[in-house]
Motif scaffolding. Structure first.
Motif, PDB file in Angstrom:
ATOM      1  N   MET A 105       0.845  -1.184   0.000  1.00  0.00           N
ATOM      2  CA  MET A 105       0.000   0.000   0.000  1.00  0.00           C
ATOM      3  C   MET A 105       0.884   1.238   0.000  1.00  0.00           C
ATOM      4  O   MET A 105       2.067   1.183   0.328  1.00  0.00           O
ATOM      5  N   ARG A 106       0.282   2.339  -0.378  1.00  0.00           N
ATOM      6  CA  ARG A 106       0.973   3.622  -0.364  1.00  0.00           C
ATOM      7  C   ARG A 106      -0.060   4.708  -0.097  1.00  0.00           C
ATOM      8  O   ARG A 106      -1.155   4.674  -0.663  1.00  0.00           O
ATOM      9  N   LEU A 107       0.276   5.637   0.775  1.00  0.00           N
ATOM     10  CA  LEU A 107      -0.594   6.776   0.985  1.00  0.00           C
ATOM     11  C   LEU A 107       0.243   8.037   1.029  1.00  0.00           C
ATOM     12  O   LEU A 107       1.321   8.075   1.595  1.00  0.00           O
ATOM     13  N   GLU A 108      -0.264   9.025   0.337  1.00  0.00           N
ATOM     14  CA  GLU A 108       0.436  10.303   0.238  1.00  0.00           C
ATOM     15  C   GLU A 108      -0.563  11.422   0.486  1.00  0.00           C
ATOM     16  O   GLU A 108      -1.684  11.388  -0.036  1.00  0.00           O
ATOM     17  N   TYR A 109      -0.149  12.408   1.268  1.00  0.00           N
ATOM     18  CA  TYR A 109      -0.983  13.570   1.513  1.00  0.00           C
ATOM     19  C   TYR A 109      -0.742  14.621   0.437  1.00  0.00           C
ATOM     20  O   TYR A 109       0.344  14.713  -0.136  1.00  0.00           O
ATOM     21  N   ASP A 110      -1.777  15.400   0.165  1.00  0.00           N
ATOM     22  CA  ASP A 110      -1.640  16.493  -0.782  1.00  0.00           C
ATOM     23  C   ASP A 110      -0.735  17.584  -0.203  1.00  0.00           C
ATOM     24  O   ASP A 110      -0.677  17.771   1.016  1.00  0.00           O
ATOM     25  N   PRO A 111      -0.010  18.324  -1.062  1.00  0.00           N
ATOM     26  CA  PRO A 111       0.794  19.450  -0.591  1.00  0.00           C
ATOM     27  C   PRO A 111      -0.080  20.444   0.171  1.00  0.00           C
ATOM     28  O   PRO A 111      -1.277  20.578  -0.130  1.00  0.00           O
TER      29      PRO A 111
END
Length: 213
Positions: A78-84
């Protein structure tokens, strides 16, 4: 990993181990035959997901909202990234779960099996054994399944919220040991997504470099 980052990421890591002391376990309710049928449908649905990607909105205990993208490839990745401007992200490569603290420019890693992130990443998902379903709630157009870690029930609860027709995951809600609630809503999730072969491997972002004139 900092306390702030830990609190931000905990909802998306499905109750990853928290540094807070355990609280009293919430009271569970005996499950009816109808409840057990809902739990079985939830298991079947979750096991049917192989790849999924969705934008999300996370609302914290203080009302702060964060957006980002959640990507899943079962089993194990899995991968999760927050918006800038948030630069934090998490990636699981099948064995190791790696946290990147964008503010501190530091990484920390842990085996996937040491967190309940493994719950959603395992090949065969079961809402029993090392997790216990404490309550099933039916509302208009949705059902909620609340669970906790069987061996450490004071760690907090996770509630999975499903749309009932068609049956699909729409959000989850985490209550931490202090009773603080964080909710994550999935926006137009898409299953069957194709990912690049290296998408779920950790790569350290380029570090900031101060330029002196």
């Amino acid at each position: 990993m900092t306390t702030v980052l830990r609190r931000i990421l905990a909802p998306l890591l499905l109750l990853a181990a928290l540094a807070a002391p355990a609280a009293a376990a919430p009271r569970s309710h005996p499950l009816t035959a109808e409840d057990r049928a809902v739990v079985s449908e939830a298991e079947q649905y979750l096991n049917g997901i192989r790849t999924l990607q969705s934008k999300f909105i996370q609302v914290g205990p203080d009302g702060r909202q964060l957006g980002g993208t959640f990507s899943l490839s079962r089993p194990g990745r899995m991968r999760l990234e927050y918006d800038p401007p948030v630069k934090d992200f998490v990636v699981a490569d099948g064995t190791i779960l790696t946290y990147w603290d964008g503010e501190m420019e530091q990484q920390s890693s842990t085996p996937i099996g040491s967190t309940l992130a493994a719950f959603i990443l395992r090949p065969d998902i079961r809402l029993s054994g090392d997790v216990t379903v404490t309550n099933v709630f039916r509302g208009q157009g949705a059902v909620e399944v609340t669970l906790l870690e069987t061996k450490d029930p004071g760690k907090g609860t996770l509630t999975l919220v499903f749309e009932d027709r068609p049956f699909q995951l729409r959000k989850w809600r985490v209550v931490d040991p202090q009773g603080l609630t964080t909710e994550v809503a999935l926006l137009n999730p898409k299953a069957g997504v194709q990912f690049a072969s290296d998408f779920f491997y950790f790569r350290e972002p380029a570090r900031r470099r101060d330029i002196f004139k």
